[in-house]
Scaffold this motif. Structure first.
Motif, short mmCIF file in Angstrom:
data_model
loop_
_atom_site.label_atom_id
_atom_site.label_comp_id
_atom_site.label_asym_id
_atom_site.label_seq_id
_atom_site.Cartn_x
_atom_site.Cartn_y
_atom_site.Cartn_z
N ASP A 94 32.86 92.95 -55.03
CA ASP A 94 31.77 93.12 -53.88
C ASP A 94 32.39 92.32 -52.69
O ASP A 94 33.45 91.96 -52.94
CB ASP A 94 30.51 92.35 -54.25
CG ASP A 94 29.37 92.85 -53.48
OD1 ASP A 94 29.36 93.47 -52.54
OD2 ASP A 94 28.12 92.29 -53.78
N GLY A 95 31.80 92.23 -51.59
CA GLY A 95 32.27 91.93 -50.21
C GLY A 95 32.53 92.80 -49.31
O GLY A 95 31.87 93.75 -49.29
N PRO A 96 32.83 92.34 -48.18
CA PRO A 96 33.53 90.89 -48.09
C PRO A 96 32.65 89.68 -47.76
O PRO A 96 31.53 90.10 -47.09
CB PRO A 96 34.31 91.34 -46.67
CG PRO A 96 33.93 92.42 -46.08
CD PRO A 96 33.13 93.16 -47.07
N ASP A 97 33.01 88.81 -48.04
CA ASP A 97 32.04 87.34 -48.01
C ASP A 97 32.12 86.90 -46.43
O ASP A 97 33.16 87.72 -45.49
CB ASP A 97 32.31 86.46 -49.11
CG ASP A 97 33.87 85.82 -48.99
OD1 ASP A 97 34.47 86.30 -48.04
OD2 ASP A 97 33.88 85.07 -50.05
N ASP A 98 31.81 85.86 -46.17
CA ASP A 98 31.72 85.22 -44.82
C ASP A 98 33.26 85.04 -44.26
O ASP A 98 33.56 85.08 -43.27
CB ASP A 98 31.09 83.78 -44.77
CG ASP A 98 29.56 83.99 -45.05
OD1 ASP A 98 29.26 85.16 -44.92
OD2 ASP A 98 29.02 82.95 -45.34
N GLN A 99 34.16 84.79 -45.47
CA GLN A 99 35.59 84.53 -44.97
C GLN A 99 36.49 86.11 -44.97
O GLN A 99 37.51 85.98 -44.62
CB GLN A 99 36.23 83.76 -46.14
CG GLN A 99 35.54 82.39 -46.70
CD GLN A 99 35.32 81.51 -45.35
OE1 GLN A 99 36.19 81.22 -44.71
NE2 GLN A 99 34.19 80.87 -45.14
N GLY A 100 35.55 87.11 -45.13
CA GLY A 100 36.23 88.42 -45.17
C GLY A 100 36.74 88.74 -46.25
O GLY A 100 37.95 89.67 -46.50
N LEU A 101 36.71 87.85 -47.35
CA LEU A 101 37.49 88.19 -48.87
C LEU A 101 36.47 88.87 -49.68
O LEU A 101 35.14 88.76 -49.77
CB LEU A 101 37.91 86.80 -49.50
CG LEU A 101 38.87 85.93 -48.49
CD1 LEU A 101 38.94 84.59 -49.31
CD2 LEU A 101 39.97 86.49 -48.39
N MET A 102 36.97 89.75 -50.34
CA MET A 102 36.36 90.37 -51.67
C MET A 102 36.24 89.49 -52.77
O MET A 102 36.99 88.65 -53.01
CB MET A 102 37.09 91.62 -52.23
CG MET A 102 37.40 92.70 -51.00
SD MET A 102 35.75 93.31 -50.04
CE MET A 102 35.24 94.55 -51.13
N PHE A 103 35.19 89.63 -53.60
CA PHE A 103 34.87 88.61 -54.92
C PHE A 103 34.50 89.46 -55.86
O PHE A 103 33.89 90.52 -55.86
CB PHE A 103 34.18 87.62 -54.28
CG PHE A 103 32.59 87.98 -53.81
CD1 PHE A 103 31.58 88.06 -54.61
CD2 PHE A 103 32.45 88.29 -52.65
CE1 PHE A 103 30.31 88.58 -53.96
CE2 PHE A 103 31.29 88.82 -52.00
CZ PHE A 103 30.28 88.77 -52.81
#
Ligand code: HEC
Length: 253
Positions: A94-103
């Motif tokens: 899923d993602g991207p998160d606040d840092q722009g990373l997928m997780f």
């Protein structure tokens, strides 16, 4: 007369070429007595559950069923808790998160069953160059549909002496060309069925085929029920029309 004979001969050749018997070889599968055949046919719910298990524990390592989300499994016959547990057992990117990373996170009911490989090249690289096709529409995509899938899964045998098998290939008379890159995926006891059904190759092949028929046509039961309802309605309507016609014309001689 000669011209007519020629046209007839051409028509025969054309109809043979268009028939579903595979051009490149591949035996015609036997007709199987499926629970979903015929106008009153419907899915066998316990078989669907077992088929889903066979898919997850055997086939899903190479094949996707891209149109199926975990919540669809509830329509298939799993309870909501079972479907949720099935979803939570897989990791979804899923993602991207606040840092722009997928997780990665645990699956949810709304997620689709994730495919085994991120793309076609990865799938081919893991399978000696061959591509394991998505199975969700397989029973609709091939001539003889479910009968073909069942025959393919149960049809592996020793190659006849006059057939040379290419490296990495396996003999299967039901596959077009009779050589398939998929090794025999089922063996007796490959899974353990909680309902006590014995996991023979034939049983698992039947159950996974039932499941793949459902992935291709999840609304089959509804469609057949509706078709039957419409037919009954038309019969009643016809009866009423006949009665009305008799009444209206009763005095006309
Ligand atoms: C180790 C990987 C692997 C597993 C496990 C596997 N397959 Fe396959 N399968 C393949 C590959 C690779 C092909 C493509 C074969 C080819 O191109 O010759 C394939 C092809 C097929 C086809 C396609 C035939 C066609 O007409 O195109 C069907 C149907 C199929 N597999 C069903 C299944 C089912 C059902 C299971 C589980 C019981 C399963 N496979 C398990 C690798 C796998």
């Amino acid at each position: 007369m000669k011209a007519l004979a020629k046209i007839l001969a051409l028509a025969v050749v054309a109809s043979l070429a268009a028939s579903p018997a595979f051009a490149a070889g591949g035996h015609e599968p036997e007709k199987h007595d499926w629970s979903f055949n015929g106008i009153l046919g419907s899915y066998d719910k316990p078989a669907l559950r077992r088929g889903y298990q066979v898919y997850m524990e055997v086939c899903s390592f190479c094949h996707g069923v891209e149109f199926i989300a975990f919540r669809n499994l509830i329509d298939m016959g799993l309870t909501e808790d079972e479907a949720k547990a099935a979803a939570e057992a897989v990791q979804i990117e899923d993602g991207p998160d606040d840092q722009g990373l997928m997780f990665m996170r645990a699956g949810r009911l709304s997620d689709r069953i994730p495919p085994p490989f991120p793309n076609e090249n990865a799938a081919r690289a893991a399978n000696g160059g061959a591509l394991p096709p998505d199975l969700s529409l397989m029973t609709k995509a091939r001539p003889f549909g479910p009968d073909y899938v069942y025959a393919l899964l149960t049809g592996y045998e020793q190659a006849p002496d006059d057939v040379e098998i290419a490296p990495g290939m396996n003999y299967n008379p039901f596959y077009s060309g009779e050589q398939i890159a998929m090794f025999e995926p089922l063996f007796d006891g490959a899974v353990f069925f909680e309902d006590g059904t014995e996991a023979t190759i034939e049983q698992m092949a039947e159950d996974i085929t039932q499941f793949l028929m459902w992935t291709a046509e999840p609304k089959l039961d509804d469609r057949k029920r509706m078709g039957l309802g419409v037919m009954i309605f038309l019969v009643i309507l016809t009866g009423m029309f006949i009665a009305v016609k008799r009444r209206v014309w009763a005095d006309v001689h």
